[in-house]
Design a protein around this motif. Sequence first.
Motif, PDB file in Angstrom:
ATOM      1  N   VAL A 236      40.255  35.740  33.022  1.00 24.70           N
ATOM      2  CA  VAL A 236      39.915  37.071  32.502  1.00 24.70           C
ATOM      3  C   VAL A 236      38.874  37.753  33.391  1.00 24.70           C
ATOM      4  O   VAL A 236      39.055  38.895  33.821  1.00 24.70           O
ATOM      5  N   GLU A 237      37.817  37.008  33.699  1.00 16.41           N
ATOM      6  CA  GLU A 237      36.679  37.649  34.381  1.00 16.41           C
ATOM      7  C   GLU A 237      36.887  37.766  35.882  1.00 16.41           C
ATOM      8  O   GLU A 237      36.531  38.776  36.489  1.00 16.41           O
ATOM      9  N   GLU A 238      37.440  36.728  36.498  1.00 12.65           N
ATOM     10  CA  GLU A 238      37.561  36.749  37.969  1.00 12.65           C
ATOM     11  C   GLU A 238      38.880  37.341  38.438  1.00 12.65           C
ATOM     12  O   GLU A 238      38.968  37.893  39.516  1.00 12.65           O
ATOM     13  N   GLN A 239      39.931  37.152  37.637  1.00 12.29           N
ATOM     14  CA  GLN A 239      41.262  37.579  38.095  1.00 12.29           C
ATOM     15  C   GLN A 239      41.815  38.777  37.343  1.00 12.29           C
ATOM     16  O   GLN A 239      42.846  39.327  37.732  1.00 12.29           O
ATOM     17  N   GLY A 240      41.178  39.176  36.269  1.00 13.72           N
ATOM     18  CA  GLY A 240      41.699  40.330  35.514  1.00 13.72           C
ATOM     19  C   GLY A 240      43.071  40.062  34.918  1.00 13.72           C
ATOM     20  O   GLY A 240      43.888  40.969  34.761  1.00 13.72           O
ATOM     21  N   VAL A 241      43.339  38.809  34.582  1.00  8.78           N
ATOM     22  CA  VAL A 241      44.643  38.435  34.005  1.00  8.78           C
ATOM     23  C   VAL A 241      44.417  37.994  32.562  1.00  8.78           C
ATOM     24  O   VAL A 241      43.637  37.076  32.301  1.00  8.78           O
ATOM     25  N   LYS A 242      45.118  38.655  31.627  1.00 11.35           N
ATOM     26  CA  LYS A 242      44.866  38.373  30.210  1.00 11.35           C
ATOM     27  C   LYS A 242      46.091  37.873  29.449  1.00 11.35           C
ATOM     28  O   LYS A 242      46.093  37.828  28.219  1.00 11.35           O
ATOM     29  N   ASN A 243      47.128  37.527  30.217  1.00 13.34           N
ATOM     30  CA  ASN A 243      48.313  36.927  29.584  1.00 13.34           C
ATOM     31  C   ASN A 243      48.592  35.610  30.284  1.00 13.34           C
ATOM     32  O   ASN A 243      48.449  35.515  31.507  1.00 13.34           O
ATOM     33  N   ILE A 244      49.034  34.618  29.500  1.00  9.71           N
ATOM     34  CA  ILE A 244      49.336  33.324  30.128  1.00  9.71           C
ATOM     35  C   ILE A 244      50.667  32.767  29.641  1.00  9.71           C
ATOM     36  O   ILE A 244      51.132  33.082  28.545  1.00  9.71           O
ATOM     37  N   PHE A 245      51.226  31.916  30.488  1.00 10.85           N
ATOM     38  CA  PHE A 245      52.486  31.236  30.209  1.00 10.85           C
ATOM     39  C   PHE A 245      52.188  29.740  30.335  1.00 10.85           C
ATOM     40  O   PHE A 245      51.908  29.247  31.438  1.00 10.85           O
ATOM     41  N   VAL A 246      52.241  29.046  29.213  1.00 15.27           N
ATOM     42  CA  VAL A 246      51.741  27.663  29.139  1.00 15.27           C
ATOM     43  C   VAL A 246      52.903  26.660  29.113  1.00 15.27           C
ATOM     44  O   VAL A 246      53.936  26.906  28.492  1.00 15.27           O
ATOM     45  N   ASN A 247      52.695  25.530  29.787  1.00 17.62           N
ATOM     46  CA  ASN A 247      53.673  24.426  29.786  1.00 17.62           C
ATOM     47  C   ASN A 247      54.980  24.782  30.473  1.00 17.62           C
ATOM     48  O   ASN A 247      56.050  24.255  30.136  1.00 17.62           O
ATOM     49  N   GLY A 248      54.899  25.708  31.432  1.00 17.61           N
ATOM     50  CA  GLY A 248      56.098  26.053  32.202  1.00 17.61           C
ATOM     51  C   GLY A 248      56.252  25.144  33.405  1.00 17.61           C
ATOM     52  O   GLY A 248      55.852  23.969  33.374  1.00 17.61           O
ATOM     53  N   THR A 249      56.805  25.704  34.472  1.00 14.76           N
ATOM     54  CA  THR A 249      57.013  24.918  35.689  1.00 14.76           C
ATOM     55  C   THR A 249      55.668  24.533  36.291  1.00 14.76           C
ATOM     56  O   THR A 249      55.398  23.358  36.568  1.00 14.76           O
ATOM     57  N   THR A 250      54.806  25.522  36.471  1.00 15.03           N
ATOM     58  CA  THR A 250      53.492  25.276  37.059  1.00 15.03           C
ATOM     59  C   THR A 250      52.680  24.319  36.189  1.00 15.03           C
ATOM     60  O   THR A 250      51.969  23.456  36.702  1.00 15.03           O
ATOM     61  N   GLY A 251      52.808  24.457  34.899  1.00 14.47           N
ATOM     62  CA  GLY A 251      52.073  23.597  33.972  1.00 14.47           C
ATOM     63  C   GLY A 251      52.703  22.231  33.799  1.00 14.47           C
ATOM     64  O   GLY A 251      52.189  21.393  33.070  1.00 14.47           O
ATOM     65  N   GLU A 252      53.846  22.021  34.479  1.00 13.47           N
ATOM     66  CA  GLU A 252      54.542  20.730  34.449  1.00 13.47           C
ATOM     67  C   GLU A 252      54.835  20.272  33.017  1.00 13.47           C
ATOM     68  O   GLU A 252      54.750  19.080  32.689  1.00 13.47           O
ATOM     69  N   GLY A 253      55.193  21.259  32.175  1.00 14.62           N
ATOM     70  CA  GLY A 253      55.447  20.971  30.762  1.00 14.62           C
ATOM     71  C   GLY A 253      56.508  19.897  30.554  1.00 14.62           C
ATOM     72  O   GLY A 253      56.393  19.070  29.651  1.00 14.62           O
TER      73      GLY A 253
END
Length: 291
Positions: A38-55
């Motif tokens: 939120v503070e450093e990247q200005g990103v306020k939406n997330i996608f959890v346990n996907g490919t990057t999250g190795e769900g």
Amino acid sequence: MASPKKKLQGLVAATITPMTEHGEINFSVIGRYVDYLVEEQGVKNIFVNGTTGEGLSLSISERCRVAEEWVTEGRNKLDQIVIHVGALSLKESQELAQHAAKIGADGIAVIAPFFLKPWNKDVLINFLKEVAAAAPALPFYYYHIPALTGVKIRAEELLDGIQDKIPTFQGLKFSDTDLLDFGQCVDQNRQQQFAFLFGVDEQLLSALVMGATGAVGSTYNYLGKKTNQMLEAFERKDFSSALNHQLIYMKRSYLILGRSQSSSLGCSSPLQQTLRKLSFAFRDLSTLWSN
Ligand SMILES: CC(=O)N[C@@H]([C@@H](O)[C@H](O)[C@H](O)CO)[C@@H](O)CC(=O)C(=O)O
């Protein structure tokens, strides 16, 4: 019908699942990770346990605990939290969907089953429909990633009439380089107000031209701020500046550097540890990070 608080748009960071060096999930850094996004990247939406999250490499109970931690830590800080609940087993996928609803996630996403694969659109839709029905109050997103699932059913074909079958369908996460398919998805669903979230970060600018309403990706964990500048340039029709941004972020060094950066947050899965070794070669580039 499920309707999100507001349409999911802009950047969505596909979160890394932080691990300790002993292979346990490092829940303790998730709060810090939220603040960083939120503070450093200005990103306020997330996608959890996907490919990057190795769900798909986590157990069901680990996936549930990771989702819970993000929802708890993201409360009042993040706008939307989408949980990937795809699995080979329909029952597990439904269990994850119900769990996401119970903990107060903002949406769920599902990939196509990738071992015994759906052989046509109807079979795939039926699977997705059963998962979506397990969480009838949650917006549902189809996660199209054919290079990894091996399911090559065109997204455009899948979307045709999809809300008749899946009333909670709200959008598509499109992780493929086929911009013709992507453009046709957008073009043929103009009336529907779906979210069209592009997932190949290196091609985002082209996807914006084709009508992407947002993007889900790994690089927004660390290039969120800069990618937002590209979105702003595109919005004000400053295409030359938008292109300059995109050309810089396409560089391989940025992609590897980002993976290594994650370790500074205590995010260190086995895959990331391997990448971190690789990243020593790119240490000199760390100055780029703060530019
Ligand atoms: C195959 C893959 O990991 N693709 C990434 C991209 O963000 C990708 O990392 C990026 O374009 C860099 O190559 C996303 O589409 C995946 C994603 O959003 C997710 O983690 O679910």
